[in-house]
Design an enzyme around this catalytic site. Structure first.
Site, PDB file in Angstrom:
ATOM      1  N   CYS A   1       5.226  23.157  -8.976  1.00  0.00           N
ATOM      2  CA  CYS A   1       4.432  23.268 -10.220  1.00  0.00           C
ATOM      3  C   CYS A   1       2.991  23.675  -9.920  1.00  0.00           C
ATOM      4  O   CYS A   1       2.166  23.717 -10.821  1.00  0.00           O
ATOM      5  CB  CYS A   1       4.463  21.946 -10.988  1.00  0.00           C
ATOM      6  SG  CYS A   1       3.309  20.713 -10.347  1.00  0.00           S
TER       7      CYS A   1
ATOM      8  N   HIS B   1       0.830  -1.217   0.000  1.00  0.00           N
ATOM      9  CA  HIS B   1       0.000   0.000   0.000  1.00  0.00           C
ATOM     10  C   HIS B   1       0.862   1.264   0.000  1.00  0.00           C
ATOM     11  O   HIS B   1       0.462   2.298   0.531  1.00  0.00           O
ATOM     12  CB  HIS B   1      -0.965  -0.010   1.200  1.00  0.00           C
ATOM     13  CG  HIS B   1      -2.051  -1.044   1.082  1.00  0.00           C
ATOM     14  ND1 HIS B   1      -2.862  -1.419   2.122  1.00  0.00           N
ATOM     15  CD2 HIS B   1      -2.468  -1.778   0.009  1.00  0.00           C
ATOM     16  CE1 HIS B   1      -3.726  -2.354   1.697  1.00  0.00           C
ATOM     17  NE2 HIS B   1      -3.499  -2.585   0.424  1.00  0.00           N
TER      18      HIS B   1
END
Ligand code: OAD
Length: 278
Positions: A149, A118
């Site tokens: 960004c 996971h």
């Protein structure tokens, strides 16, 4: 109980390849609450609301505080269950661990081959440019954290609805298919595809092949998931559970269950193996 401990020790000694699948229960004795036991994480947070990728996308500021709880688990230390598995690996008796946990405690105990099914919470990933960064390198003062960004950072743990990391999926299937003994420790086995791993080990004939599988909860199947039908004892790897409570696997898949805490049972198994060797 002692009888079952010795049976498990003998099975590990005789096995050509033993692997382990672990879940939150193995870390319970390190003070980390499980998900589904009373008082567990999903009692406090509804997973549909907090742990699906759809929910995170629509409101990342809501999901992050729970994730911050995870990241603050850094103070937890491995317990005797983790240390026992590390000893088994050092003794050449445990090939790898497939863990659903994101707490890093198997690695902290010294296990070198840990497949993080996971993902992990030590890193974050930008949801726009996919840049990966160590969690330590970003500030969590304002949530959600943003990438340069302008994309939102998400913890690198897998959310419901996201794919299992390809490498972890591939390596886990390979290990599940090639082992002759799997220890299933501290997991309720209700979250897929992790819950399929012991079934794959058991049923060598059917060998399901996944290319990409999204994480899902049994609820999404509308209750009990179809379980491959065969006589549990007749084929495939041995499946030994260590869990104080019975699970979905117990009657249908497992050869036997040691109904004890992992931190108690695993050191006893290691001691029994050592006693048999001397
Ligand atoms: P669960 O909370 O579903 O199950 C924990 C299991 O550990 C139960 O079967 C308990 O009986 C058992 N247990 C409790 N204390 C134990 C102890 N001291 N020793 C051994 N066993 C003990 O946790 P998982 O099965 O790990 O995924 O849950 C699977 C996934 O569901 C998690 O990885 C997480 C969650 O949603 C994500 O969030 C992606």
């Amino acid at each position: 109980m002692q009888n079952l401990i010795e049976r498990a020790a003998q099975a590990i000694r005789r096995s050509r390849k033993t692997i382990a699948l672990t879940g939150a229960g193995i870390s319970a004795e390190s003070g980390i609450p499980t998900f589904r036991d009373p008082g567990g994480l999903w009692d406090r947070y509804d997973p549909e609301e907090y742990a699906t990728i759809q929910a995170f996308r629509s409101d990342p500021a809501k999901g992050w505080p729970m994730m911050k709880d995870f990241t603050e688990l850094k103070t937890a230390k491995p317990n005797p269950g983790h240390h026992g598995l590390a000893q088994l690996e050092q003794m050449g008796m445990l090939h790898c661990i497939i863990t659903q946990n994101v707490d890093n405690l198997h690695q902290a105990a010294g296990n070198r081959d840990v497949i993080e099914f996971h993902g992990n919470m030590r890193q974050v990933v930008c949801m726009s440019c996919r840049k990966l960064l160590p969690l330590d390198e970003i500030s969590l003062d304002t949530l959600p954290p943003y990438c340069s960004c302008k994309g939102v950072f998400k913890p690198a743990g897998v959310f419901f609805g996201e794919p299992i990391p390809v490498d972890a999926m591939y390596r886990s299937q390979e290990a599940a298919q090639s082992c002759d003994l799997i220890l299933v420790i501290g997991t309720s086995t209700v979250v897929y595809p992790a819950a399929d791993i012991p079934r794959i080990s058991k049923d060598l004939e059917k060998k399901p092949k996944y290319n990409s599988v999204n994480l899902c909860h049994i609820k999404r199947y509308g209750g009990r998931r179809e379980v491959l039908s065969y006589s549990p004892k007749e084929s495939g790897a041995q499946v030994i559970e260590i869990n104080p409570e019975k699970t979905d696997l117990t009657q249908r898949i497992s050869d036997f269950i040691i109904q004890e805490k992992a931190g108690v049972a695993i050191p006893q198994i290691v001691a029994a193996i050592k006693a048999m060797a001397s």
